[in-house]
Design a protein around this motif. Structure first.
Motif, PDB file in Angstrom:
ATOM      1  N   LEU A 180     -22.540  22.557   3.084  1.00 29.54           N
ATOM      2  CA  LEU A 180     -22.003  23.842   2.638  1.00 29.54           C
ATOM      3  C   LEU A 180     -20.507  23.739   2.365  1.00 29.54           C
ATOM      4  N   MET A 181     -19.784  23.086   3.271  1.00 34.48           N
ATOM      5  CA  MET A 181     -18.337  22.928   3.082  1.00 34.48           C
ATOM      6  C   MET A 181     -18.035  22.146   1.806  1.00 34.48           C
ATOM      7  N   ASN A 182     -18.772  21.073   1.594  1.00 37.05           N
ATOM      8  CA  ASN A 182     -18.512  20.247   0.415  1.00 37.05           C
ATOM      9  C   ASN A 182     -18.847  20.975  -0.877  1.00 37.05           C
ATOM     10  N   LEU A 183     -19.861  21.784  -0.846  1.00 36.46           N
ATOM     11  CA  LEU A 183     -20.288  22.482  -2.058  1.00 36.46           C
ATOM     12  C   LEU A 183     -19.534  23.789  -2.289  1.00 36.46           C
ATOM     13  N   ALA A 184     -19.395  24.580  -1.217  1.00 31.59           N
ATOM     14  CA  ALA A 184     -18.883  25.937  -1.394  1.00 31.59           C
ATOM     15  C   ALA A 184     -17.554  26.210  -0.699  1.00 31.59           C
ATOM     16  N   GLY A 185     -17.109  25.289   0.145  1.00 30.56           N
ATOM     17  CA  GLY A 185     -15.837  25.490   0.821  1.00 30.56           C
ATOM     18  C   GLY A 185     -15.913  26.392   2.034  1.00 30.56           C
ATOM     19  N   PHE A 186     -17.124  26.712   2.496  1.00 22.97           N
ATOM     20  CA  PHE A 186     -17.306  27.478   3.729  1.00 22.97           C
ATOM     21  C   PHE A 186     -18.629  27.071   4.345  1.00 22.97           C
ATOM     22  N   CYS A 187     -18.786  27.396   5.629  1.00 19.51           N
ATOM     23  CA  CYS A 187     -20.030  27.063   6.319  1.00 19.51           C
ATOM     24  C   CYS A 187     -20.383  28.171   7.309  1.00 19.51           C
ATOM     25  N   ARG A 188     -21.389  27.926   8.104  1.00 25.91           N
ATOM     26  CA  ARG A 188     -21.804  28.907   9.108  1.00 25.91           C
ATOM     27  C   ARG A 188     -20.663  29.219  10.079  1.00 25.91           C
ATOM     28  N   ASN A 189     -19.900  28.197  10.461  1.00 29.24           N
ATOM     29  CA  ASN A 189     -18.775  28.444  11.368  1.00 29.24           C
ATOM     30  C   ASN A 189     -17.739  29.348  10.712  1.00 29.24           C
ATOM     31  N   CYS A 190     -17.488  29.147   9.437  1.00 33.53           N
ATOM     32  CA  CYS A 190     -16.557  30.022   8.720  1.00 33.53           C
ATOM     33  C   CYS A 190     -17.051  31.468   8.768  1.00 33.53           C
ATOM     34  N   LEU A 191     -18.332  31.669   8.510  1.00 30.56           N
ATOM     35  CA  LEU A 191     -18.887  33.026   8.555  1.00 30.56           C
ATOM     36  C   LEU A 191     -18.693  33.645   9.935  1.00 30.56           C
ATOM     37  N   SER A 192     -18.937  32.856  10.977  1.00 27.89           N
ATOM     38  CA  SER A 192     -18.773  33.405  12.326  1.00 27.89           C
ATOM     39  C   SER A 192     -17.294  33.710  12.606  1.00 27.89           C
ATOM     40  N   ASN A 193     -16.396  32.880  12.102  1.00 29.77           N
ATOM     41  CA  ASN A 193     -14.963  33.144  12.273  1.00 29.77           C
ATOM     42  C   ASN A 193     -14.541  34.405  11.521  1.00 29.77           C
ATOM     43  N   TRP A 194     -15.064  34.586  10.318  1.00 28.64           N
ATOM     44  CA  TRP A 194     -14.730  35.780   9.538  1.00 28.64           C
ATOM     45  C   TRP A 194     -15.259  37.035  10.226  1.00 28.64           C
ATOM     46  N   LEU A 195     -16.439  36.924  10.817  1.00 31.32           N
ATOM     47  CA  LEU A 195     -17.003  38.054  11.548  1.00 31.32           C
ATOM     48  C   LEU A 195     -16.118  38.396  12.747  1.00 31.32           C
ATOM     49  N   LYS A 196     -15.684  37.384  13.462  1.00 33.15           N
ATOM     50  CA  LYS A 196     -14.790  37.610  14.612  1.00 33.15           C
ATOM     51  C   LYS A 196     -13.460  38.193  14.153  1.00 33.15           C
ATOM     52  N   ASP A 197     -12.918  37.683  13.063  1.00 37.92           N
ATOM     53  CA  ASP A 197     -11.667  38.227  12.520  1.00 37.92           C
ATOM     54  C   ASP A 197     -11.808  39.716  12.196  1.00 37.92           C
ATOM     55  N   ALA A 198     -12.933  40.081  11.595  1.00 38.21           N
ATOM     56  CA  ALA A 198     -13.170  41.491  11.252  1.00 38.21           C
ATOM     57  C   ALA A 198     -13.263  42.328  12.516  1.00 38.21           C
ATOM     58  N   ALA A 199     -13.924  41.811  13.542  1.00 41.80           N
ATOM     59  CA  ALA A 199     -14.016  42.538  14.812  1.00 41.80           C
ATOM     60  C   ALA A 199     -12.631  42.680  15.443  1.00 41.80           C
ATOM     61  N   ASP A 200     -11.883  41.586  15.449  1.00 40.91           N
ATOM     62  CA  ASP A 200     -10.525  41.636  16.015  1.00 40.91           C
ATOM     63  C   ASP A 200      -9.655  42.652  15.291  1.00 40.91           C
ATOM     64  N   ALA A 201      -9.764  42.696  13.969  1.00 40.96           N
ATOM     65  CA  ALA A 201      -8.950  43.619  13.178  1.00 40.96           C
ATOM     66  C   ALA A 201      -9.269  45.080  13.510  1.00 40.96           C
ATOM     67  N   ARG A 202     -10.484  45.311  13.967  1.00 42.72           N
ATOM     68  CA  ARG A 202     -10.904  46.675  14.310  1.00 42.72           C
ATOM     69  C   ARG A 202     -10.924  46.895  15.817  1.00 42.72           C
ATOM     70  N   GLN A 203     -10.388  45.923  16.549  1.00 51.35           N
ATOM     71  CA  GLN A 203     -10.336  45.977  18.012  1.00 51.35           C
ATOM     72  C   GLN A 203     -11.720  46.170  18.631  1.00 51.35           C
ATOM     73  N   VAL A 204     -12.707  45.488  18.027  1.00 49.85           N
ATOM     74  CA  VAL A 204     -14.071  45.478  18.560  1.00 49.85           C
ATOM     75  C   VAL A 204     -14.226  44.201  19.371  1.00 49.85           C
ATOM     76  N   PRO A 205     -14.597  44.309  20.637  1.00 48.87           N
ATOM     77  CA  PRO A 205     -14.722  43.096  21.442  1.00 48.87           C
ATOM     78  C   PRO A 205     -15.874  42.223  20.952  1.00 48.87           C
ATOM     79  N   LEU A 206     -15.546  40.987  20.574  1.00 44.55           N
ATOM     80  CA  LEU A 206     -16.538  40.014  20.125  1.00 44.55           C
ATOM     81  C   LEU A 206     -15.948  38.631  20.372  1.00 44.55           C
ATOM     82  N   SER A 207     -16.633  37.856  21.180  1.00 44.75           N
ATOM     83  CA  SER A 207     -16.128  36.519  21.470  1.00 44.75           C
ATOM     84  C   SER A 207     -16.543  35.549  20.366  1.00 44.75           C
ATOM     85  N   LYS A 208     -15.888  34.406  20.354  1.00 42.01           N
ATOM     86  CA  LYS A 208     -16.245  33.357  19.392  1.00 42.01           C
ATOM     87  C   LYS A 208     -17.700  32.937  19.591  1.00 42.01           C
TER      88      LYS A 208
END
Length: 101
Positions: free
Chosen positions: A35-63
């Protein structure tokens, strides 16, 4: 899409994200490095983006919680079941195509 109200747009985007996660959970043969080689993102990226969105809204979500959500199981379990060692070719391609990673 430009004529949609914000709530409908958000619902459609959320449905598309959930479908992407379902697809990636079914396609365990597709490795993160692929995925990284083809699209520049992977499952870990998606999980990081989800956590970033939660953090931005002060929603508790661990890595770990965000990874479990994206992978459909704990990350360490997914790795043990599905992750393969990257080939030299995959690693070489990753080294050439990894902007910012």
């Amino acid at each position: 899409m430009k004529d949609l109200d914000d709530a409908t747009r958000t619902e459609l985007e959320a449905a598309a994200f959930r479908r992407l996660l379902e697809h990636l959970r079914e396609r365990t043969d597709v490795q993160n490095i692929d995925l990284m080689n083809l699209a520049g993102f992977c499952r870990n990226c998606l999980s990081n983006w989800l956590k970033d969105a939660a953090d931005a809204r002060q929603v508790p979500l661990s890595k770990d919680e965000s990874r479990t959500y994206v992978y459909g199981m704990p990350y360490e379990e997914w790795k043990a079941r599905h992750q393969k060692d990257a080939s030299p070719t995959q690693l070489d391609q990753f080294g050439k195509s990894k902007p910012g990673h």
